[in-house]
Design a protein around this motif. Structure first.
Motif, PDB file in Angstrom:
ATOM      1  N   ALA A   1       0.294  -0.893   0.082  1.00  0.00           N
ATOM      2  CA  ALA A   1       0.065  -0.278  -0.272  1.00  0.00           C
ATOM      3  C   ALA A   1       1.343   1.173  -0.146  1.00  0.00           C
ATOM      4  N   ARG A   2       2.079   1.066   0.865  1.00  0.00           N
ATOM      5  CA  ARG A   2       2.556   2.246   0.481  1.00  0.00           C
ATOM      6  C   ARG A   2       4.071   2.599  -0.845  1.00  0.00           C
ATOM      7  N   SER A   3       4.188   1.599  -1.651  1.00  0.00           N
ATOM      8  CA  SER A   3       4.512   1.486  -2.747  1.00  0.00           C
ATOM      9  C   SER A   3       3.250   2.035  -3.920  1.00  0.00           C
ATOM     10  N   THR A   4       2.355   2.104  -4.465  1.00  0.00           N
ATOM     11  CA  THR A   4       1.119   2.832  -4.736  1.00  0.00           C
ATOM     12  C   THR A   4       0.576   3.768  -4.484  1.00  0.00           C
ATOM     13  N   VAL A   5       0.005   4.758  -5.630  1.00  0.00           N
ATOM     14  CA  VAL A   5      -0.802   5.558  -5.816  1.00  0.00           C
ATOM     15  C   VAL A   5      -1.977   5.320  -5.932  1.00  0.00           C
ATOM     16  N   ASN A   6      -1.917   4.076  -6.225  1.00  0.00           N
ATOM     17  CA  ASN A   6      -3.617   4.252  -6.806  1.00  0.00           C
ATOM     18  C   ASN A   6      -3.980   3.981  -5.748  1.00  0.00           C
ATOM     19  N   GLN A   7      -5.458   4.900  -5.662  1.00  0.00           N
ATOM     20  CA  GLN A   7      -6.003   4.550  -4.227  1.00  0.00           C
ATOM     21  C   GLN A   7      -7.200   3.955  -3.843  1.00  0.00           C
ATOM     22  N   ALA A   8      -7.532   2.715  -5.382  1.00  0.00           N
ATOM     23  CA  ALA A   8      -7.904   1.271  -4.788  1.00  0.00           C
ATOM     24  C   ALA A   8      -7.864   1.089  -4.414  1.00  0.00           C
TER      25      ALA A   8
END
Length: 573
Positions: free
Chosen positions: A504-511
């Motif tokens: 979760a820390r390594s993506t900017v995809n909120q979904a």
């Protein structure tokens, strides 16, 4: 009486107070102000001061927790796959010293935070973003001056450039935290603070800034500048050279008044515009509905609180016999999931909401405010169920818990009535299950409990978290990751949870982040590392001549939580 004499009287609290003047905001609270140095600001009492003397690159937009507006920056761009942030800075901004803010000041401020990064500051999370680790150079020998210098630089165009080792979806939110304010580098260096150069950087690693020279005599770009502070009060005045809109309130006085009755009386007389209350039950009875008082209710809570059940208790003094013989507990008593589930079923959540929160409480599904992206309302929750609690304790430790009994000693913060009541509720319900069960509860000074819990020495405590930045990571990584800030207090570890939180820390995809956080919450329900305390419904009260402290403008990320806004937004009629 001359205004100067009025201010002096208020500041020293040496004689009876006069009604607060129209151009002066008077606040009374029980806490002191630990520091005025942004580099070590990590508590709300300090934050409520520094956020008004200093400014950050970005700030929250109105009451929003997700939208950020430029402040000392005017705009920014993101490049290099989300790892490079370039900020244009506002021109013609003056510090309180009279110095003009430049990019060099911003670079100095962030490098100073990375260099110092003491355990008592919030710089660990900006270090995670810029260096890939929350540690400082004393604790992580791979941190070099070159790494720090490269992380934040001024380019030839005078822009501030951050270079991250990997994507951080919460980076912009972190920049809104008051601890990341821009300080006056020339002024600070002149006081004897770090030179900003490689020559003395190592001597400043981990340095205690709480009572630094900059704390004693701050110089920021904020709408208010520091005048003086003593043991009883703090005084600031509007900064004539402020780049933004001139504040309507000229003077701000924060008075330390430990006695609740004295604060209440001053408030009801109009001598104070805002005061620290005593919790909903007392405040509703003593303050609500009184003449000259405005009461606002229904504020969202942005804190999360839980019972910590330590799975590796390092304090022998709390273990009794250290065995499951009825006279104590082993150090790993809570490592059995059956014990944790039983305790979760033994707490009466609705009783706590009724007795402590006067019906104004809400049970959450995870240790995350329900207003934050990533919260999943569909996750199961524990309810008070003595039958379930009994069944799990009968299974715990192969039946030895039920057969032999146990004696558990748990501490709560001295003076915290809500925590004491919660402990009493749990104690009563656990002991009612089996006459061989004993839960001893005792009060302990807050500072001692904080230190001992950090070292894994508390068996079971109640502790909460207020956000540093408005992102789910600040709560979920803190509570649930084995590398999180609170991990030493619970010693719970789950490999899947650790993996999901890192993803979760390594993506900017909120979904995708929401999906991962739901996995974490469901796993936490199964494993029950914490008993989740019901969240309160927030409220505020103020004198009816104070303008700008409206619920619609309230942003809980602002430390001055009496109004949820900055002093510069307030006025009096």
């Amino acid at each position: 009486m001359k205004k100067l004499a009025i201010l002096s009287t208020m500041l020293t609290l040496s004689v009876a107070l006069a009604v607060a003047p129209k151009d002066t905001l008077v606040v009374q609270e029980s806490a002191d102000i630990p520091t005025m140095d942004p580099g070590v600001t990590y508590d709300t009492a300090s934050g409520s001061i520094t956020e008004n003397l200093y400014e950050t690159l970005v700030t929250y937009s109105g009451a929003s927790l997700t939208k950020l507006d430029p402040l000392l920056a005017t705009k920014w761009t993101i490049s290099n796959g989300g790892k490079t942030y370039t900020f244009d800075l506002r021109k013609n901004v003056k510090f309180h010293s009279g110095n003009t803010m430049t990019c060099a000041d911003a670079e100095y401020s962030f490098e100073r935070n990375l260099v110092v990064n003491s355990g008592d500051s919030g710089n660990w999370f900006i270090a995670e973003s810029l260096l890939g680790t929350g540690a400082n150079a004393k604790d992580d020998k791979t941190i070099t001056w070159a790494r720090i210098d490269k992380a934040v630089e001024c380019n030839n165009a005078g822009q501030l450039v951050f270079t991250l080792p990997k994507v951080d979806p919460a980076f912009l939110a972190k920049l809104a935290y008051t601890g990341q304010s821009v300080v006056d580098s020339k002024y600070a260096i002149g006081l004897g603070e770090w030179s900003g150069k490689e020559a003395d950087w190592q001597a400043n690693v981990g340095k205690d800034l709480q009572n630094s020279k900059l704390s004693q005599a701050p110089s920021g770009t904020g709408a208010y500048k520091f005048v003086r502070k003593d043991a009883n009060a703090f005084l600031a005045t509007a900064f004539d050279g402020y780049w933004g809109k001139k504040p309507a309130i000229k003077n701000v006085i924060i008075q330390k008044v430990p006695e609740l009755a004295a604060r209440q009386q001053a408030f009801l007389r109009g001598d104070a515009d805002l005061i620290e209350g005593a919790g909903r039950a007392v405040d509703e009875e003593q303050i609500k509905g009184k003449p000259g008082v405005v009461w606002q209710d229904g504020f969202p809570s942005t804190t999360a609180t839980g019972f910590f059940m330590n799975q590796n208790i390092k304090a022998n003094g709390l273990l009794g016999s250290g065995k499951l013989d009825g006279k104590g507990i082993p150090a790993n008593f809570f490592s059995d999931v059956n014990v944790r589930r039983a305790f979760s079923y033994a707490f009466n959540y609705q009783q706590y909401i009724t007795d402590v929160q006067k019906g104004q409480g809400k049970q959450r599904t995870m240790l995350l405010p329900d207003t934050f992206p990533g919260y999943d309302a569909k996750v199961k929750t524990y309810k008070y169920d003595a039958t379930q609690a009994k069944a799990y304790l009968q299974r715990a430790w192969g039946g030895q818990v039920w057969k032999n009994g146990f004696t558990l000693t748990a501490n709560y913060r001295a003076g915290a009535v809500a925590s004491q009541t919660a402990m009493e509720i749990l104690k009563k319900n656990i002991e009612a299950l089996n006459p061989k069960f004993k839960v001893n509860i005792q009060s302990k000074p807050w500072s001692e409990m904080l230190n001992d819990s950090r070292d894994g020495k508390e068996a079971m405590i109640i502790i909460g978290w207020a956000p540093d930045y408005a992102d789910a990571d600040n709560f979920l990584y803190t509570f649930y990751s084995s590398n999180g800030y609170y991990s030493p207090r619970s010693n719970w570890k789950d490999a899947s949870v650790d993996k999901w939180l890192e993803q979760a820390r390594s993506t900017v995809n909120q979904a995708e982040r929401n999906r991962l956080y739901s996995l974490v919450a469901n796993r936490a329900y199964e494993q029950a590392p914490y008993i989740l305390m019901p969240a309160p419904v927030g409220y505020a009260f103020m004198r009816d001549n104070l303008v700008g402290a409206a619920k619609a403008n309230f942003n809980p990320m602002i430390s001055f939580a009496y109004t949820g806004t900055f002093w510069k937004e307030l006025s009096k009629k």
